[in-house]
Design a protein around this motif. Structure first.
Motif, PDB file in Angstrom:
ATOM      1  N   ASP A 257       1.429  -1.313  -0.224  1.00 27.43           N
ATOM      2  CA  ASP A 257      -0.174  -0.118  -0.528  1.00 27.43           C
ATOM      3  C   ASP A 257       0.847   1.002  -0.021  1.00 27.43           C
ATOM      4  O   ASP A 257       0.669   2.425  -0.020  1.00 27.43           O
ATOM      5  N   THR A 258       1.832   1.348  -0.453  1.00 24.83           N
ATOM      6  CA  THR A 258       2.736   2.421  -0.773  1.00 24.83           C
ATOM      7  C   THR A 258       3.051   2.390  -2.176  1.00 24.83           C
ATOM      8  O   THR A 258       2.985   1.999  -3.204  1.00 24.83           O
ATOM      9  N   THR A 261       5.313  -0.087  -4.114  1.00 30.86           N
ATOM     10  CA  THR A 261       5.204  -1.287  -4.745  1.00 30.86           C
ATOM     11  C   THR A 261       5.087  -1.845  -5.642  1.00 30.86           C
ATOM     12  O   THR A 261       5.804  -0.665  -7.205  1.00 30.86           O
ATOM     13  N   ASN A 268      -4.361  -3.700  -3.596  1.00 29.91           N
ATOM     14  CA  ASN A 268      -4.067  -1.626  -3.470  1.00 29.91           C
ATOM     15  C   ASN A 268      -4.041  -1.286  -4.613  1.00 29.91           C
ATOM     16  O   ASN A 268      -2.882  -0.902  -5.159  1.00 29.91           O
ATOM     17  N   VAL A 271      -3.093   2.532  -4.786  1.00 34.28           N
ATOM     18  CA  VAL A 271      -2.146   3.375  -5.566  1.00 34.28           C
ATOM     19  C   VAL A 271      -2.414   4.236  -6.629  1.00 34.28           C
ATOM     20  O   VAL A 271      -1.570   5.037  -7.729  1.00 34.28           O
TER      21      VAL A 271
END
Length: 371
Positions: A257-258, A261, A268, A271
């Motif tokens: 979740d960044t 990634t 996710n 994103v």
């Protein structure tokens, strides 16, 4: 009346064989009633689409078909069957190798390259660009009032297997794809201003250059946006689980979740849509760009999970669909595919809702029940 029908049939055949350009159709876009979609390959599957409750279909068109009147006629019949059923069509245009290609100039190579499935459209010389323009004109003339969404190529961040152009740096590679996309885009929009045109990517977001010419979309999108931001381009994303032989995506370890990634899939997806909400990434109208999830498959044959996992496939599809539906920017969710493809089963890619023997899997009923 009989003479008119004969003349019409003759003119249609002449158009298909000689490449004449028909007058543009009236602007056309079929708004789907839901995001539920599936890939199909034949007219015989249209009834399955209706029964499962999908309002959208994605289908492929290899460029080699443009040289074959019988294939063009069959494809037209295929599209009309979906039109008659009220189904929104997304068509993927693919540059396949064919020694007797309709337009050899479309290909960036003079001989097939080992390991390549599809080629980038040839923008390495003006003859190639003109061939793109001519071929796009033929397809829009014949199918422009039947196709709502056009996807230009396949997984274009993979310049090694799915969009081969040859050896070049990422900036040159992106410039060539942008030229190809704009040529298709301008021709499609001239025929139908309501049509939507998409750039397709796999799920690799942040990988740099892994091997050969495979790029992270995070590296490509800023470059492509700088070249195409004046167009209303959309994104066609392939949100597979990180392992194709495992239908479960909720425990994918490379899906974070960044913003950095490695992979973006249904675990996710925010994103990607967070990134596309940045001011510089918005459409010329100031809106978040159109997004479809044009290809994802959840196998029913998983060595990692013990073999046949029919119920797990169904569960994974339900979870993926609900995740897509929960994201307000997703306009289409397309399963790969309606029927299992025999050539893929050896790799355990049993993505279909229906087996090769015609048996409907549990995933069929699950997908049918999803709203």
């Amino acid at each position: 009346m009989r003479l008119m029908k004969k003349l019409t049939a003759f003119m249609t055949a002449a158009i298909l064989c000689l490449g004449s350009v028909m007058p543009a159709y009236a602007d056309f876009y079929r708004q789907p009633s839901n995001i539920k979609g599936v890939l199909i390959n034949s007219e015989s599957e249209v009834a399955d689409v209706v029964e499962v409750g999908a309002s959208q279909v994605v289908c492929n068109f290899p460029m080699s078909w443009a040289s074959q009147p019988n294939m063009m006629n069959a494809y037209g019949s295929f599209l009309r069957a979906m039109d008659n059923a009220g189904i929104t069509v997304t068509m993927i245009v693919l540059n396949d190798w064919n020694a007797a290609a309709y337009k050899p100039e479309l290909l960036p190579v003079s001989a097939p390259v080992a390991g390549v499935s599809y080629y980038g459209f040839n923008t390495l010389n003006e003859q190639g660009v003109q061939a793109i323009r001519d071929t796009a004109g033929i397809l829009t003339s014949n199918f422009g009032n039947l196709v709502s969404n056009w996807v230009i190529g396949n997984e274009v961040n993979d310049g090694q297997v799915w969009n081969y152009l040859g050896s070049m740096d990422i900036d040159t590679y992106c410039s060539n794809y942008a030229t190809s996309f704009r040529t298709w885009y301008d021709t499609i929009k001239a025929s139908n201003s309501l049509a939507r045109v998409y750039m397709p990517f796999d799920f690799r977001w942040n990988c740099g250059q892994l091997e050969g010419f495979k790029y992270g979309v995070m590296d490509m999108l800023p470059r492509l946006n700088a070249l195409l931001k004046d167009t209303d381009y959309g994104i066609a994303w392939h949100a597979y689980p990180e392992t194709f032989t495992d239908p479960v995506f909720s425990d994918d370890i490379h899906v974070l979740d960044t913003p950095d990634t490695y992979i973006i899939n249904l675990k996710n997806l925010h994103v990607l849509t967070d990134y596309m909400q940045q001011p510089d990434m918005l459409s010329p109208e100031g809106k978040v760009r159109h997004l479809i999830l044009s290809e994802q498959g959840f196998t029913s044959d998983s060595p990692e999970r013990g073999g046949q996992v029919l119920e797990l496939q169904a569960q994974s599809i339900a979870e993926a669909y609900q995740a897509a539906k929960a994201n307000p920017y997703v306009e289409g969710f397309f399963l790969n595919r309606m029927h299992d493809e025999p050539s893929l089963l050896g790799a355990h890619y049993a993505f279909g809702l229906i087996g090769t023997d015609g048996t409907k899997k549990p995933a069929w009923q699950t997908y049918k029940d999803l709203q």
